[in-house]
Design an enzyme around this catalytic site. Structure first.
Site, short mmCIF file in Angstrom:
data_model
loop_
_atom_site.label_atom_id
_atom_site.label_comp_id
_atom_site.label_asym_id
_atom_site.label_seq_id
_atom_site.Cartn_x
_atom_site.Cartn_y
_atom_site.Cartn_z
N TYR A 176 0.74 -1.37 0.11
CA TYR A 176 0.23 -0.07 -0.06
C TYR A 176 0.83 1.24 0.02
O TYR A 176 2.00 1.16 0.34
CB TYR A 176 -0.95 0.03 1.17
CG TYR A 176 -0.25 0.34 2.51
CD1 TYR A 176 -0.13 1.32 3.11
CD2 TYR A 176 0.22 -1.05 3.35
CE1 TYR A 176 0.57 1.52 4.43
CE2 TYR A 176 0.61 -0.72 4.57
CZ TYR A 176 0.94 0.52 5.01
OH TYR A 176 1.52 0.63 6.17
N CYS A 177 0.14 2.39 -0.44
CA CYS A 177 0.77 3.50 -0.42
C CYS A 177 -0.10 4.84 -0.24
O CYS A 177 -1.26 4.64 -0.01
CB CYS A 177 1.85 3.83 -1.69
SG CYS A 177 0.89 3.85 -3.24
N THR A 178 0.27 5.90 -0.42
CA THR A 178 -0.69 7.03 -0.04
C THR A 178 -1.78 6.92 -1.07
O THR A 178 -3.20 6.89 -0.50
CB THR A 178 0.04 8.67 -0.30
OG1 THR A 178 1.23 8.42 0.49
CG2 THR A 178 -0.86 9.50 0.27
N ILE A 205 -4.23 4.64 0.82
CA ILE A 205 -4.60 4.84 2.19
C ILE A 205 -5.62 5.82 2.08
O ILE A 205 -6.52 5.83 2.76
CB ILE A 205 -3.48 5.55 3.11
CG1 ILE A 205 -2.46 4.55 2.84
CG2 ILE A 205 -4.08 5.58 4.48
CD1 ILE A 205 -0.94 5.14 3.42
#
EC number: 1.14.-.-
Length: 320
Positions: A176-178, A205
């Site tokens: 996952y990332c922003t 996220i």
């Protein structure tokens, strides 16, 4: 709140990034928008702020172009502009992974997990949750149980994976990332490296935190954002502070850049300790001749030396 912050990206072919960037900058400026947009032959990656009316115009403008017709915008309410200026820059990549053999996410990428599917993955003992962001982003907030790669730049992630392959072999991997853009390319790279069962949190996220089912559950701390807000809340169910103050280890979510212009390291610091330690991450940075905190606050040489004495009581990690 009359202002909004948009976060978006699209992997798509842009034949002439230089011309596109110049024209796009003019359009953004004419609509009073501020932010940072990267453009390359592989697509667009942007975040910008403006009034609801101006951001609506931008979204409509982008959706009218067939290259961006289905582009998803993640939208946050804001009290004002989140950026000081407007930049649109042509680049080799819209997200810098710097691979010898580049990955095209339109061809190779990990399986998309919806927020509810990702929540299930967080509860699964056989799944490794891998944070694809930088260490300072992780330290402010992350999903419970996620692995923290020891990197300060996204382009260092492949080397870290190769060095820590034993943690991932034979596992289901979900990254996952922003906002999702880093994972599109990174999960594709993992697939190319031979890892099986690779997934990614679709929309990042930012999407997970707004999902009406998941409500940001299992997220601890805040999410780091690359604008003047610095951080935003994610978990709507329970709020936790996991950031630790650089000097005394107390709970802290206040990031600053080290006052040494040659360092610029991001550190979590209370206002009291920023003042006490001259806005620096270490003694060496505090005594730097171009200390920005000293200059900004017109601190005399006598007072400067007095505050440098404060470092005598600081744990070893802050003397580096």
């Amino acid at each position: 709140m009359d202002y909004r912050v948009l976060l978006y990206y699209k992997y798509t072919t842009i034949d002439d990034p230089e011309t596109f960037a110049a024209e796009h900058l003019e359009f953004c400026k004419s609509n009073n928008l501020k932010g940072r947009i990267l453009v390359s032959t592989e697509g667009i990656n942007g975040t910008l702020s403006g009034t609801k009316e101006d951001t609506d115009k931008y979204i409509e403008h982008m959706h009218s172009d067939e290259r961006f017709a289905d582009m998803t915008f993640k939208i946050d309410e804001a009290e004002g502009h989140a950026f000081k200026k407007m930049h649109v820059r042509p680049r080799n990549e819209i997200v810098a992974l710097g691979l010898e053999d580049d990955v095209d996410p339109r061809v190779t990428t990990g399986k998309y997990y919806s927020p509810s599917e990702f929540k299930e993955a967080l509860e699964d003992e056989d799944t490794v949750i891998l944070d694809a962001r930088n260490d300072y982003e992780f330290d402010l907030g992350h999903f419970r149980g996620a692995i923290r790669p020891d990197i300060t730049r996204f382009r260092d992630l492949p080397d870290w994976i190769r060095e820590n392959k034993d943690q991932l072999d034979g596992k289901n991997i979900v990254t996952y990332c922003t906002g999702g853009i880093r994972c599109e390319k990174f999960s594709g790279w993992l697939v190319k490296e031979g890892f099986e069962n690779v997934g990614q949190l679709h929309g990042g996220i930012a999407t997970y935190g707004k999902d009406p089912e998941t409500k940001g559950q299992y997220w601890d701390g805040k999410m780091y954002v690359f604008d003047e807000r610095i951080s935003v809340d994610v978990n709507q169910v329970e709020k936790t502070v996991i950031g630790k103050e650089h000097f005394d280890g107390t709970p802290c979510e206040r990031y600053i850049n080290c006052s040494n212009p040659e360092c610029n390291k991001q550190i979590l610091v209370s206002e009291e300790n920023e003042d006490k330690y001259l806005g620096a991450c270490s003694y060496d940075c505090a005594k730097h001749e171009r200390n920005r905190y000293v200059a900004k606050n017109n601190i005399s040489d006598e007072e400067w030396n007095r505050r440098l004495e404060n470092f005598k009581d600081v744990p070893e990690h802050a003397h580096a």
